[in-house]
Scaffold this motif. Structure first.
Motif, PDB file in Angstrom:
ATOM      1  N   UNK A   1       0.800  -1.209   0.000  1.00 12.85           N
ATOM      2  CA  UNK A   1       0.000   0.000   0.000  1.00 12.85           C
ATOM      3  C   UNK A   1       0.839   1.269   0.000  1.00 12.85           C
ATOM      4  N   UNK A   2       2.101   1.176   0.392  1.00  9.67           N
ATOM      5  CA  UNK A   2       2.977   2.355   0.414  1.00  9.67           C
ATOM      6  C   UNK A   2       3.401   2.706  -1.007  1.00  9.67           C
ATOM      7  N   UNK A   3       3.423   3.986  -1.315  1.00 10.85           N
ATOM      8  CA  UNK A   3       3.899   4.364  -2.663  1.00 10.85           C
ATOM      9  C   UNK A   3       5.391   4.103  -2.769  1.00 10.85           C
ATOM     10  N   UNK A   4       5.876   3.761  -3.936  1.00 13.05           N
ATOM     11  CA  UNK A   4       7.315   3.542  -4.117  1.00 13.05           C
ATOM     12  C   UNK A   4       8.093   4.794  -3.752  1.00 13.05           C
ATOM     13  N   UNK A   5       9.305   4.577  -3.287  1.00 16.80           N
ATOM     14  CA  UNK A   5      10.155   5.721  -2.906  1.00 16.80           C
ATOM     15  C   UNK A   5      10.463   6.564  -4.140  1.00 16.80           C
TER      16      UNK A   5
END
Length: 118
Positions: free
Chosen positions: A112-116
């Motif tokens: 769920x975290x956006x890519x860095x």
């Protein structure tokens, strides 16, 4: 006052084998020969000192308590062995399940975290 366990506390770790056979038998409320019988039937395997002396841990004492409960309930030694094996396997499965659930939560959070860099 609360007694602490481990290297910095007053009591040994639960898996540290420190009790001799007569002390373990006394704490468990059984005879030394009964304790040896349980060992011969594979219900419990104490550690051995360099000289071969049996040494029991708090975990061994807890297992002895479970054995005496089952004996009191009328279960024979072969049945007790099977019950203990199943309880051990069940405990291992719970540990594995908890680890897998934690891994699943961690992986879903990463999904769920956006890519860095975005």
């Amino acid at each position: 006052m609360v007694q602490q366990r481990g290297a910095s506390g007053h009591l040994p770790d639960p898996d540290q084998a420190v009790y001799g056979i007569s002390v373990a038998a006394g704490l468990a409320g059984i005879g030394v020969q009964t304790l040896r019988l349980y060992e011969r039937h594979g219900l419990l395997t104490p550690e051995r000192s360099g000289g071969g002396t049996r040494r029991y841990s708090a975990n061994d004492l807890a297992r002895l308590q479970r054995i005496t409960e089952l004996v009191s309930a009328g279960v024979n030694l072969a049945g007790i062995g099977r019950i203990l094996d199943l309880e051990d396997a069940n405990a291992d499965l719970h540990v594995d399940n908890d680890r897998l659930q934690a891994d699943n939560v961690r992986l879903r959070g990463a999904e769920e975290s956006p890519p860095e860099g975005i």
